[in-house]
Design an enzyme around this catalytic site. Sequence first.
Site, PDB file in Angstrom:
ATOM      1  N   CYS A   2       1.033  -1.070  -0.239  1.00 55.93           N
ATOM      2  CA  CYS A   2      -0.118   0.229  -0.174  1.00 55.93           C
ATOM      3  C   CYS A   2       0.849   0.898  -0.123  1.00 55.93           C
ATOM      4  O   CYS A   2       1.371   1.591   0.198  1.00 55.93           O
ATOM      5  CB  CYS A   2      -0.706  -0.489   1.100  1.00 55.93           C
ATOM      6  SG  CYS A   2      -2.273  -1.169   0.885  1.00 55.93           S
ATOM      7  N   ARG A  27       6.656  -0.773  -3.878  1.00 55.92           N
ATOM      8  CA  ARG A  27       6.075  -2.003  -2.562  1.00 55.92           C
ATOM      9  C   ARG A  27       5.037  -2.308  -2.921  1.00 55.92           C
ATOM     10  O   ARG A  27       4.676  -3.495  -1.996  1.00 55.92           O
ATOM     11  CB  ARG A  27       5.610   0.131  -1.810  1.00 55.92           C
ATOM     12  CG  ARG A  27       5.978   1.187  -1.316  1.00 55.92           C
ATOM     13  CD  ARG A  27       5.071   2.005  -0.901  1.00 55.92           C
ATOM     14  NE  ARG A  27       4.654   1.569   0.822  1.00 55.92           N
ATOM     15  CZ  ARG A  27       5.261   1.977   2.180  1.00 55.92           C
ATOM     16  NH1 ARG A  27       6.777   2.147   1.795  1.00 55.92           N
ATOM     17  NH2 ARG A  27       5.041   1.348   2.830  1.00 55.92           N
ATOM     18  N   TRP A  75      -2.864  -2.943  -2.276  1.00 57.05           N
ATOM     19  CA  TRP A  75      -2.639  -4.118  -1.816  1.00 57.05           C
ATOM     20  C   TRP A  75      -3.686  -4.938  -1.179  1.00 57.05           C
ATOM     21  O   TRP A  75      -3.547  -5.047   0.288  1.00 57.05           O
ATOM     22  CB  TRP A  75      -0.845  -4.485  -0.909  1.00 57.05           C
ATOM     23  CG  TRP A  75      -0.054  -5.202  -1.694  1.00 57.05           C
ATOM     24  CD1 TRP A  75       0.128  -5.921  -2.393  1.00 57.05           C
ATOM     25  CD2 TRP A  75      -0.653  -6.738  -0.506  1.00 57.05           C
ATOM     26  NE1 TRP A  75       1.139  -7.731  -2.661  1.00 57.05           N
ATOM     27  CE2 TRP A  75       0.842  -7.979  -0.664  1.00 57.05           C
ATOM     28  CE3 TRP A  75      -0.805  -7.289   1.263  1.00 57.05           C
ATOM     29  CZ2 TRP A  75       0.783  -8.887  -0.701  1.00 57.05           C
ATOM     30  CZ3 TRP A  75      -0.189  -8.142   1.432  1.00 57.05           C
ATOM     31  CH2 TRP A  75       0.251  -9.481   0.649  1.00 57.05           C
ATOM     32  N   ASN A 101      -3.741   2.106   4.902  1.00 54.69           N
ATOM     33  CA  ASN A 101      -3.225   0.776   4.902  1.00 54.69           C
ATOM     34  C   ASN A 101      -2.628   0.443   6.015  1.00 54.69           C
ATOM     35  O   ASN A 101      -3.349   1.104   7.134  1.00 54.69           O
ATOM     36  CB  ASN A 101      -1.678   1.443   3.906  1.00 54.69           C
ATOM     37  CG  ASN A 101      -0.590   0.539   4.597  1.00 54.69           C
ATOM     38  OD1 ASN A 101      -0.740  -0.417   4.244  1.00 54.69           O
ATOM     39  ND2 ASN A 101       1.179   0.974   5.071  1.00 54.69           N
ATOM     40  N   GLY A 102      -3.149  -1.091   6.044  1.00 49.67           N
ATOM     41  CA  GLY A 102      -2.979  -1.296   7.565  1.00 49.67           C
ATOM     42  C   GLY A 102      -4.313  -2.548   7.485  1.00 49.67           C
ATOM     43  O   GLY A 102      -4.987  -2.615   6.832  1.00 49.67           O
ATOM     44  N   GLU A 484      19.744 -17.908  -0.414  1.00 53.65           N
ATOM     45  CA  GLU A 484      19.383 -16.384  -0.908  1.00 53.65           C
ATOM     46  C   GLU A 484      19.402 -16.662  -2.233  1.00 53.65           C
ATOM     47  O   GLU A 484      18.097 -16.351  -2.651  1.00 53.65           O
ATOM     48  CB  GLU A 484      20.053 -15.673  -0.545  1.00 53.65           C
ATOM     49  CG  GLU A 484      20.452 -14.611  -0.990  1.00 53.65           C
ATOM     50  CD  GLU A 484      18.758 -13.533  -0.734  1.00 53.65           C
ATOM     51  OE1 GLU A 484      17.908 -14.388  -0.261  1.00 53.65           O
ATOM     52  OE2 GLU A 484      18.630 -12.375  -1.054  1.00 53.65           O
ATOM     53  N   LYS A 488      15.907 -16.042  -4.485  1.00 50.81           N
ATOM     54  CA  LYS A 488      15.811 -14.782  -5.777  1.00 50.81           C
ATOM     55  C   LYS A 488      15.438 -15.323  -6.448  1.00 50.81           C
ATOM     56  O   LYS A 488      14.309 -14.977  -7.473  1.00 50.81           O
ATOM     57  CB  LYS A 488      16.872 -14.433  -5.515  1.00 50.81           C
ATOM     58  CG  LYS A 488      17.927 -13.433  -4.553  1.00 50.81           C
ATOM     59  CD  LYS A 488      17.769 -11.690  -5.094  1.00 50.81           C
ATOM     60  CE  LYS A 488      16.564 -11.924  -3.804  1.00 50.81           C
ATOM     61  NZ  LYS A 488      16.643 -11.324  -2.305  1.00 50.81           N
ATOM     62  N   GLU A 491      11.471 -15.958  -6.335  1.00 52.58           N
ATOM     63  CA  GLU A 491      10.310 -14.546  -6.254  1.00 52.58           C
ATOM     64  C   GLU A 491      10.330 -13.439  -7.435  1.00 52.58           C
ATOM     65  O   GLU A 491       9.672 -13.012  -7.326  1.00 52.58           O
ATOM     66  CB  GLU A 491      11.432 -13.331  -5.373  1.00 52.58           C
ATOM     67  CG  GLU A 491      11.337 -13.848  -4.416  1.00 52.58           C
ATOM     68  CD  GLU A 491      12.420 -11.978  -3.466  1.00 52.58           C
ATOM     69  OE1 GLU A 491      13.745 -12.606  -3.112  1.00 52.58           O
ATOM     70  OE2 GLU A 491      11.790 -11.438  -2.411  1.00 52.58           O
ATOM     71  N   HIS A 507      20.225 -37.355   2.984  1.00 57.36           N
ATOM     72  CA  HIS A 507      19.423 -37.223   4.535  1.00 57.36           C
ATOM     73  C   HIS A 507      18.594 -37.181   3.881  1.00 57.36           C
ATOM     74  O   HIS A 507      17.243 -37.232   4.150  1.00 57.36           O
ATOM     75  CB  HIS A 507      19.702 -36.698   5.529  1.00 57.36           C
ATOM     76  CG  HIS A 507      20.616 -36.797   6.217  1.00 57.36           C
ATOM     77  ND1 HIS A 507      21.263 -37.511   6.937  1.00 57.36           N
ATOM     78  CD2 HIS A 507      22.247 -35.825   6.425  1.00 57.36           C
ATOM     79  CE1 HIS A 507      22.659 -38.076   7.381  1.00 57.36           C
ATOM     80  NE2 HIS A 507      23.138 -37.051   7.045  1.00 57.36           N
ATOM     81  N   LYS A 609       7.171  -4.604  -1.314  1.00 57.47           N
ATOM     82  CA  LYS A 609       8.084  -4.323  -0.843  1.00 57.47           C
ATOM     83  C   LYS A 609       7.947  -4.633   0.958  1.00 57.47           C
ATOM     84  O   LYS A 609       9.349  -5.134   1.779  1.00 57.47           O
ATOM     85  CB  LYS A 609       8.521  -3.037  -1.044  1.00 57.47           C
ATOM     86  CG  LYS A 609       9.690  -2.390  -0.963  1.00 57.47           C
ATOM     87  CD  LYS A 609      11.189  -3.527  -1.272  1.00 57.47           C
ATOM     88  CE  LYS A 609      12.698  -3.378  -1.078  1.00 57.47           C
ATOM     89  NZ  LYS A 609      13.439  -4.333  -0.935  1.00 57.47           N
TER      90      LYS A 609
HETATM   91  C1  F6R Z   1      13.591 -11.179  -0.632  1.00 53.09           C
HETATM   92  C2  F6R Z   1      12.711  -9.645   0.772  1.00 53.09           C
HETATM   93  C3  F6R Z   1      12.020 -10.489   1.290  1.00 53.09           C
HETATM   94  C4  F6R Z   1      12.444  -9.478   3.009  1.00 53.09           C
HETATM   95  C5  F6R Z   1      11.514 -10.020   4.058  1.00 53.09           C
HETATM   96  C6  F6R Z   1      12.212  -8.712   5.048  1.00 53.09           C
HETATM   97  O1  F6R Z   1      14.305 -10.414  -1.125  1.00 53.09           O
HETATM   98  O2  F6R Z   1      12.969  -8.601  -0.038  1.00 53.09           O
HETATM   99  O3  F6R Z   1      12.137 -11.738   1.494  1.00 53.09           O
HETATM  100  O4  F6R Z   1      13.428  -9.983   2.164  1.00 53.09           O
HETATM  101  O5  F6R Z   1      10.200  -9.682   3.974  1.00 53.09           O
HETATM  102  O6  F6R Z   1      11.815  -7.616   4.592  1.00 53.09           O
HETATM  103  P1  F6R Z   1      12.843  -6.437   5.469  1.00 53.09           P
HETATM  104  O7  F6R Z   1      13.892  -6.449   5.785  1.00 53.09           O
HETATM  105  O8  F6R Z   1      12.086  -5.046   4.571  1.00 53.09           O
HETATM  106  O9  F6R Z   1      11.660  -6.493   7.106  1.00 53.09           O
END
Ligand code: F6R
Length: 614
Positions: A2, A27, A75, A101-102, A484, A488, A491, A507, A609
Site C-alpha cells: 500500500c 511497494r 495491496w 494502509n493496514g 538466498e 531470488k 521470487e 538425508h 516490498k
Molecule cells: C526477499 C525479500 C524479503 C524480505 C522480507 C523482510 O528478496 O525482500 O524476503 O527480506 O520480507 O523484509 P525486511 O528486511 O524489510 O524486514
Amino acid sequence: MCGIVGYVGPKSAQEVVVEGLRRLEYRGYDSAGVALVVDGALVVDKKAGKLANLEKAIAETPLPAATTGIGHTRWATHGPPTDANAHPHLGESRRVALVHNGIIENFDALRTQLEADGHQLVSDTDTEIVAHLVELQVRSGVDLTEAMQRVCQVLEGAFTLVAVDAEDPDRVVAARRNSPLVVGLGEGENFLGSDVAAFIEHTREALELGQDTVVTITAAGVEVTDFHGVPQEGVRYHVDWDLSAAEKDGHDWFMRKEIFEQPRAVADSLLGRRTRTGALQLDEMRLSDQEIRDIDKIIIIAAGTSFYAGMVAKYAIEHWCRVPVEVELSSEFRYRDPILDFSTLVVAISQSGETADTLQAIRHARTQRSKVLAICNTNGSTIPRESDAVIYTHAGPEIGVASTKGFLTQLVATYLLALYIAQVKGTRYGDEIAEVMHQLEAIPAQIEELLGRSEEVYELARAHVKATSVLFLGRHAGYPVALEGALKLKEIAYLHAEGFAAGELKHGPIALITDGLPVLCVVPPQGRDQLHSKMLSGIQEVRARGALTICLAEEGDEAIPRYADHLIRLPKVPVLLQPLVATVPLQLFACELATGLGHDVDQPRNLAKSVTVE
Ligand code: F6R
C-alpha cells in the site's frame, strides 16, 4: 505494501498525487485510486490493476483541476483487487474520502453496527467502514482533524489513514498506528506519503511522526496531535538522497541497478565506523559497554532475505564473540515462548524497518526486558524507533522488491556488530579486529571485479530459461547464500528452487537429482580444508547422479574445475566474509533468468516490498 500520498498546495493535486503513487509502485500493489476536492465536492477515480489503468481512465475522462488530493495503491487484504475495493473509499453522503494502509482488527463489529444503523457499504474492505465513521463525525459538526482523532480512538489494529472532507477543501488529515506515514514539508505546500519517495521531487525536508498520532496538513502548515487532541512534536529531518537515487540509472530494472550499486552500498555502510585510533565505533549503538558485557545470549529475528543475513551473523558472532546465538523467523518467535531476559540481546534485522512480524517480535522481546538492537536501512521507520539501539545500513533506497544491496549491507552491519561486541567483551585482540576491517574494506573492489564479469553469469542464466527446477548447495556461511540464491529465483523467476546445506543432501534431497538438473554450488574457500573437501564430495555426489553443476569457487581453487560443468570464479576472501561476494552472481543469475522469462523483475507477482501485515 500500500502506497499513500496526500497533497495540499498550489500545484495540480492530481499530478502530484499520481506521480507520488508512481514513486511508491515498488511497494507492491494491485489497484490504485485518487480523490480530489473540487468546489465543495469529491471527485474519485480508482481502478483495479496497475497505475497505468488509472492513468488511462483519467486520460479518457480528465478530472477537474484541484489543489487538494489523496491517492492510494492498494495491496489487497479484505476483498479481491477490484475497482470497488480500490481506495479511496467514501462515506455515506460522499462528503469524506479516505485511504488506508493496514488492517482494522475490530472491523466486523464496526461493520455490523454501521449496517444495523442503515449504512450501505459498497465494498468488502475494512477501509470503507472508517470512511463512514469519519464522515459521521464531520456531519456531527466537528472538523476533520477532530473527527479523525475520535475515530482512531475506537479502531483496533494497524493503520495509516488519510482523509479529505469536501466541505473543508484546504486540509488533508492523516493518522498512524503501527503503520508508516511521513510528512513532506514544502514552501506553501505540504505532502503526506508512506515514505519520502512519494514527495522527494518536491521537497527533501520531512517530518517523522510518533506512534498514535493525527497530522493535519494545509498549504500553510502542519499540526500533529495524539488521538485525544494533545499537541505532539514530530521529528524534522533532511532526506539525504534525491530523485535520481529513485530512478533506474540506465538499467532495465531497479533490481539490476541495485545489484550494481553494491560496491558503493557496502563501502558506505563501512564508512565512519572507526575512530582515529582504529577502534570500532557504532554511532547509534546506545548500549553501554557494561550492557554489552552482560550479554550472554543473542537472538536474531528477521524474515526472508534478512533472516538469511541473520544466519550468516550467527557464524560470525559465535566465532568472534563466543556468545551463543539463535536465529529465529520473526513470524515464529512469539509463538514458541522464547526464553529471554535482560542479559539477552535481541537483534532485529529489517531492510524496510516496517515488517509487521519483526515489529511484533521486538515488542514481545522488550516486554521480557531484553534489549533490542535493530539493523535497518530505513531512517525513521518503526523498528529502529522502537528499538534500544540501531545500526543503520547505508544501502540507499531499495526499490526492487527482491532485496539485493539491502542483504549485502545487512551482512556488513552484522559483521560490524560482531566485531564491536568482540572489542567490548575482549574476545578478539584489536589487531585481529583491524585485520577483518581491512578485509571488509577490500570487499567493494572485489564485488566491482565480479560485476565486471556479469556477462558470464548472464549467459549461463539465459541458457537455463527452460529449467523447471534449480537447486543450490552450500555449507557453513555458504548455506544461507544457497538459501538466498534459491529465494531470488523463486521470487522473480517464479521457478521452483531450493537451497540445501550440502551435508544434508544424502538425508533426502539427493532423491531430487535428475539428469541435467542445474545445481549451483557455493564452494567454501580452500583454507578451510575440511569444509572444502566435504563440499567437493557433495558436488561429486550430485554430478554422479546426472546433475549439471555450476560451481562458485575462489580464484586459484584447482580442485573444483574438473567437477564443474560451469565455473564462476569468486575473489579470495575469508570464509565468514564469503557471502558478500558469493551472493552477487546468484543475484545476477536470477535477475537475468527472470528477464529472459519476460517477468516484471521489480514488482514480482503477489509480493510487496514492505510487509506491514502479520
Ligand atoms: C526477499 C525479500 C524479503 C524480505 C522480507 C523482510 O528478496 O525482500 O524476503 O527480506 O520480507 O523484509 P525486511 O528486511 O524489510 O524486514
